[in-house]
Design a protein around this motif. Sequence first.
Motif, PDB file in Angstrom:
ATOM      1  N   LEU A 280       0.797  -1.228   0.000  1.00  0.00           N
ATOM      2  CA  LEU A 280       0.000   0.000   0.000  1.00  0.00           C
ATOM      3  C   LEU A 280       0.829   1.277   0.000  1.00  0.00           C
ATOM      4  CD1 LEU A 280      -2.966  -0.833   2.387  1.00  0.00           C
ATOM      5  CD2 LEU A 280      -2.748  -1.236  -0.047  1.00  0.00           C
ATOM      6  N   THR A 281       2.048   1.237   0.566  1.00  0.00           N
ATOM      7  CA  THR A 281       2.832   2.474   0.700  1.00  0.00           C
ATOM      8  C   THR A 281       4.204   2.416   0.051  1.00  0.00           C
ATOM      9  OG1 THR A 281       3.943   1.890   2.781  1.00  0.00           O
ATOM     10  CG2 THR A 281       1.701   2.786   2.932  1.00  0.00           C
ATOM     11  N   GLY A 282       4.673   1.218  -0.300  1.00  0.00           N
ATOM     12  CA  GLY A 282       6.003   1.090  -0.877  1.00  0.00           C
ATOM     13  C   GLY A 282       7.097   0.983   0.153  1.00  0.00           C
ATOM     14  N   LYS A 283       6.758   1.085   1.437  1.00  0.00           N
ATOM     15  CA  LYS A 283       7.722   0.989   2.529  1.00  0.00           C
ATOM     16  C   LYS A 283       7.269  -0.088   3.518  1.00  0.00           C
ATOM     17  CE  LYS A 283      10.558   4.547   1.728  1.00  0.00           C
ATOM     18  NZ  LYS A 283      12.030   4.462   1.666  1.00  0.00           N
TER      19      LYS A 283
ATOM     20  N   ILE B 255       2.604   5.457  -8.399  1.00  0.00           N
ATOM     21  CA  ILE B 255       1.212   5.002  -8.294  1.00  0.00           C
ATOM     22  C   ILE B 255       1.143   3.517  -8.628  1.00  0.00           C
ATOM     23  CG2 ILE B 255      -1.118   5.243  -9.227  1.00  0.00           C
ATOM     24  CD1 ILE B 255      -0.532   8.169  -9.730  1.00  0.00           C
ATOM     25  N   HIS B 256       0.439   2.753  -7.772  1.00  0.00           N
ATOM     26  CA  HIS B 256       0.344   1.311  -7.955  1.00  0.00           C
ATOM     27  C   HIS B 256      -1.105   0.865  -7.821  1.00  0.00           C
ATOM     28  CE1 HIS B 256       4.737   0.389  -7.695  1.00  0.00           C
ATOM     29  NE2 HIS B 256       4.708   1.619  -7.214  1.00  0.00           N
ATOM     30  N   TRP B 257      -1.481  -0.079  -8.684  1.00  0.00           N
ATOM     31  CA  TRP B 257      -2.805  -0.674  -8.602  1.00  0.00           C
ATOM     32  C   TRP B 257      -2.789  -1.807  -7.575  1.00  0.00           C
ATOM     33  CZ3 TRP B 257      -7.498   0.611 -10.494  1.00  0.00           C
ATOM     34  CH2 TRP B 257      -7.537   1.589 -11.481  1.00  0.00           C
TER      35      TRP B 257
ATOM     36  N   LYS C 253      -4.982   7.351   3.521  1.00  0.00           N
ATOM     37  CA  LYS C 253      -4.459   8.556   2.884  1.00  0.00           C
ATOM     38  C   LYS C 253      -3.720   8.260   1.582  1.00  0.00           C
ATOM     39  CE  LYS C 253      -3.795  11.117   7.203  1.00  0.00           C
ATOM     40  NZ  LYS C 253      -2.785  11.670   8.129  1.00  0.00           N
ATOM     41  N   HIS C 254      -3.263   7.023   1.420  1.00  0.00           N
ATOM     42  CA  HIS C 254      -2.499   6.680   0.224  1.00  0.00           C
ATOM     43  C   HIS C 254      -3.388   6.353  -0.971  1.00  0.00           C
ATOM     44  CE1 HIS C 254       1.678   6.606   1.697  1.00  0.00           C
ATOM     45  NE2 HIS C 254       1.127   6.337   2.869  1.00  0.00           N
ATOM     46  N   ILE C 255      -4.702   6.275  -0.776  1.00  0.00           N
ATOM     47  CA  ILE C 255      -5.594   5.988  -1.901  1.00  0.00           C
ATOM     48  C   ILE C 255      -5.593   7.179  -2.864  1.00  0.00           C
ATOM     49  CG2 ILE C 255      -7.983   5.529  -2.572  1.00  0.00           C
ATOM     50  CD1 ILE C 255      -8.375   4.182   0.103  1.00  0.00           C
ATOM     51  N   HIS C 256      -5.486   6.882  -4.127  1.00  0.00           N
ATOM     52  CA  HIS C 256      -5.527   7.947  -5.145  1.00  0.00           C
ATOM     53  C   HIS C 256      -6.854   8.699  -5.026  1.00  0.00           C
ATOM     54  CE1 HIS C 256      -5.542   9.953  -9.015  1.00  0.00           C
ATOM     55  NE2 HIS C 256      -4.268   9.635  -9.164  1.00  0.00           N
ATOM     56  N   PRO C 257      -6.825  10.048  -5.055  1.00  0.00           N
ATOM     57  CA  PRO C 257      -8.075  10.820  -4.892  1.00  0.00           C
ATOM     58  C   PRO C 257      -9.175  10.409  -5.853  1.00  0.00           C
ATOM     59  CG  PRO C 257      -6.162  12.265  -4.828  1.00  0.00           C
ATOM     60  CD  PRO C 257      -5.645  10.913  -5.186  1.00  0.00           C
ATOM     61  N   ASP C 258      -8.816  10.036  -7.074  1.00  0.00           N
ATOM     62  CA  ASP C 258      -9.833   9.662  -8.060  1.00  0.00           C
ATOM     63  C   ASP C 258     -10.476   8.321  -7.760  1.00  0.00           C
ATOM     64  OD1 ASP C 258      -9.291  11.990  -9.328  1.00  0.00           O
ATOM     65  OD2 ASP C 258      -8.038  11.111 -10.893  1.00  0.00           O
TER      66      ASP C 258
ATOM     67  N   TYR D 295      -3.062   3.237  -5.375  1.00  0.00           N
ATOM     68  CA  TYR D 295      -2.479   3.750  -4.143  1.00  0.00           C
ATOM     69  C   TYR D 295      -1.215   4.526  -4.491  1.00  0.00           C
ATOM     70  CZ  TYR D 295      -5.590   1.201  -1.022  1.00  0.00           C
ATOM     71  OH  TYR D 295      -6.689   0.760  -0.324  1.00  0.00           O
ATOM     72  N   VAL D 296      -1.042   5.684  -3.847  1.00  0.00           N
ATOM     73  CA  VAL D 296       0.128   6.532  -4.077  1.00  0.00           C
ATOM     74  C   VAL D 296       1.172   6.193  -3.016  1.00  0.00           C
ATOM     75  CG1 VAL D 296       0.988   8.885  -4.293  1.00  0.00           C
ATOM     76  CG2 VAL D 296      -1.371   8.357  -4.964  1.00  0.00           C
ATOM     77  N   TRP D 297       2.287   5.642  -3.452  1.00  0.00           N
ATOM     78  CA  TRP D 297       3.346   5.228  -2.523  1.00  0.00           C
ATOM     79  C   TRP D 297       4.079   6.444  -1.964  1.00  0.00           C
ATOM     80  CZ3 TRP D 297       6.336   0.280  -4.491  1.00  0.00           C
ATOM     81  CH2 TRP D 297       5.461  -0.804  -4.454  1.00  0.00           C
ATOM     82  N   LYS D 298       4.877   6.192  -0.963  1.00  0.00           N
ATOM     83  CA  LYS D 298       5.636   7.279  -0.339  1.00  0.00           C
ATOM     84  C   LYS D 298       6.650   7.886  -1.295  1.00  0.00           C
ATOM     85  CE  LYS D 298       5.206   5.733   4.478  1.00  0.00           C
ATOM     86  NZ  LYS D 298       4.528   6.948   4.934  1.00  0.00           N
ATOM     87  N   ASP D 299       7.070   7.138  -2.326  1.00  0.00           N
ATOM     88  CA  ASP D 299       8.003   7.685  -3.309  1.00  0.00           C
ATOM     89  C   ASP D 299       7.271   8.389  -4.452  1.00  0.00           C
ATOM     90  OD1 ASP D 299       6.921   5.690  -4.831  1.00  0.00           O
ATOM     91  OD2 ASP D 299       8.723   4.449  -4.916  1.00  0.00           O
ATOM     92  N   ALA D 300       5.943   8.589  -4.280  1.00  0.00           N
ATOM     93  CA  ALA D 300       5.088   9.292  -5.247  1.00  0.00           C
ATOM     94  C   ALA D 300       4.697   8.446  -6.442  1.00  0.00           C
ATOM     95  CB  ALA D 300       5.740  10.591  -5.728  1.00  0.00           C
TER      96      ALA D 300
END
Length: 869
Positions: free
Chosen positions: A303-306, A354-356, A318-323, A347-352
Amino acid sequence: MDHLENDVAALRALIEESPTPIALYVGPEMRIHIANKAMIYGAWGKDTSVLGQTLKAALPELEGQPFHQLLDDVYRSGIAYEAKQDPATLIIDGRPVERYYNFTYKPLLTTDGQVWGILNTATNVTELVLARKQIVDVEAQLAFSLKAAGIGTWDLDVTNKSITWDDRTKELYGFNRADTASYDQVLRYMHPQDRAVVDKAVRNALDISSGGVYDVRFRTIGADDNKLRWLHCKGKAYFNEKGEPYRFSGIAMDIGAQISADERLRSAEQLTQLALENIDAGSYFIHLPSKDITYTPLFTRVLTGKTELGLERDEFIKHIHPDDVIVRRKAYELAVSSGSLDFEARYVWKDASIHWVRVLGKYTYDDQNDPVYLSGIVQDITAEAEAKQEQRKLLWLIENSTDMISLMDKSGDLTYLNEAGRRMLDIKVLHEDTRKRAAYLMEAELDRVRQVVDPALLTDDRWSGELMFRNTNTGEAIPCFVTTLLLRDTSTGQPLGSASVVRDMRPELAAQKALIDNEELFRAITTASPAALWMTDAEGSITYVNDIWLNWTGRSFDEHLGQGWVEAVVADDRALAGERFVNDFTQRVFHESQFRIQHTDGTRRWIVCTGHPQYHVDGGFKGYIGACVDISEQMHLQQQKDEFIGVASHELKTPVTSVKAYAQVLQTMFEREVDDKKALMLSKMNSQIDRLSSLINDLLDVTKIQSGRLQFHDRHFDLNDLVLEVCEDLQRTAHKHQLITDLHSTAPVHADADRIRQVLTNLITNAIKYSPSAHSVTISSSMTDTEAIISVQDHGIGISADKQPKVFDQFYRVSGSNQHTFPGLGLGLYITAEIIKGEGGRIWLSSVPGEGSIFYFALPLSSGQSIVK
């Protein structure tokens, strides 16, 4: 009658110039005499076949709606009608769609005062209306969700130290008295061992340095029932400009069931983690009343890349893409009745990046059939989802293009034709006869295509020019402008066919034919326009503005003539507005600019000004005709959007360089272990990380630059040290190129080190990208009495002298020698230049085509620093 026809012809030219949807209805039957593209395609969702029809015939779906009656009233009374946010149901793509419009019906009068037509303007405000409705829905849903989840709310009056709470919070404290209690009274009914913890947490939250966050778990002993309860309270303190708290509110929930189940869940989690790690899935377990979550390390990585522990559920949300927030919400709403959760979202990872992610879950219920726990797994499905999404986007763009887009085989036979092409050529289904060139091209063009177009494609891989197409049923000649690209096999280089974009020039030619020469007639008609209209002579002097502009500015007609219009522009915007107009006028190109004026109502209004060059029948240039539209409301909405992006950008700043390096290390390890499958997956992941993070960061930076909110956190630092750090990071991924440093002593600079790191990274990665056949990039430093200078030299394709002034413009991309364009949005050098300008520095380049380029930037030395001579 001739006068009226001239009026209509002039009005048609003005309407088609306007970016606002405008249509002209003539006669009591409301026949559509003129309508621009913004009205036909944008507002109505129709095509040009509606022209000449009555409004009732063209838009039958308006039957039963008030518009026909309103038009009839205006025609008969001669009194204009204006509406705000009125609904209208239209048939768009074969289905009814409800939209909301601000529109006007303005009667047009003959010289004897009789109504001969109605001018209709419209603005689509559907998104604004729906957004307001959504706010109401969200607030109602929040109240329902809190009640359904058994969550109570409270509000502490900081000044009087009194607490106002709802029934649920009173119940959790075992407090059946009034809706308000004192803070000290509530504190007495907490477990003795927890009072100090709670009081400390409250005092900390009321200290502005803490950020106002309140989050604590504790026990209460009911004031009336003497019952022990475990509570989880969360809240937020708000502060005024003096740093004093003025409000402190939050929620309370019962976590007793969670506390008792924690030990049992811990052992179950260990077993589940062991099983799921074998299928690369992360697991989670949520106690719904408290929102407390337990999860495996793989869950947080997906979910976050970390791989982080100790995060709460809200951190993941908070990591869910706004759209995709609404996708998640609907999935949870469905899961309430089905008991199963199943959705896919970005989901938008901490490194910016985007992952499905695919999220699966099952609910566990208590004796009252209320959901208590939610457990499940998450899996990263980025590669699968992106492939499908890119394909859908491309097909949607092609099918919805207003231009004809087609694919042909090597013989020129059609293999694909989009909707616009099928309409233009009157082809319902491609079959053996309609695929042939002879079916869709005029006979006179066939030899030209064989003798000119086909050879040009084989030598240059592209051709652009005019061709005469034909309607396959009526034989009507259709003048078109065509751009065709040759498609080659990527492995062999052999031609496979071609792709074409074809623009129907009939509307353009018709518009040119209808240009007017009668200035007096022009002035009479433009008084009915809702936009401010203007006209110049061949020297660029204003010769006419309509009443709308005079009403906006409060200045007389004569005061605007020549160059006098500039005085109506706010002083801060005059130089830029005048310079842009002069540049466009000199080049005889489409003009567009934005500036502010001091409106007669006392406000400053944002204006977008557009204009087109005009020519006589003999080809001689005669000046510009243009329009000005008040976009103040749009600018306000844009500002709100920029503010939203600014908040979102806080989560999108973490660099991806280290992630990329680690991935490449793993790739090397797998290659050594001859695990080609995993090595290939990591290689693809590197590519996706680079592409996504670069696009997101560039777009965010451009938004900040355009809104004037690109921030700099300057400090003193050694520029050479920063160069070495950046080169060390980039060298891990630049296997083909060696990064050579030639650094000389420099004094400290005072700038934003992270932004300068971004500049160095952009210049070095550009040097690598544009020198695919070279093996090194050289980074040098030097110093003058006042500046520290960095240069980045490559040995790549180089840039011709005529293109060098454009390289720092937005969206400009340098083409390679093989007639292709290197990937990217063309924002990197624009952002780089804006950063250097923002730091008071300068940036420039020198380049020789075929030999390479050197990019330089200079930063001022820290105060008092200079070379020791």
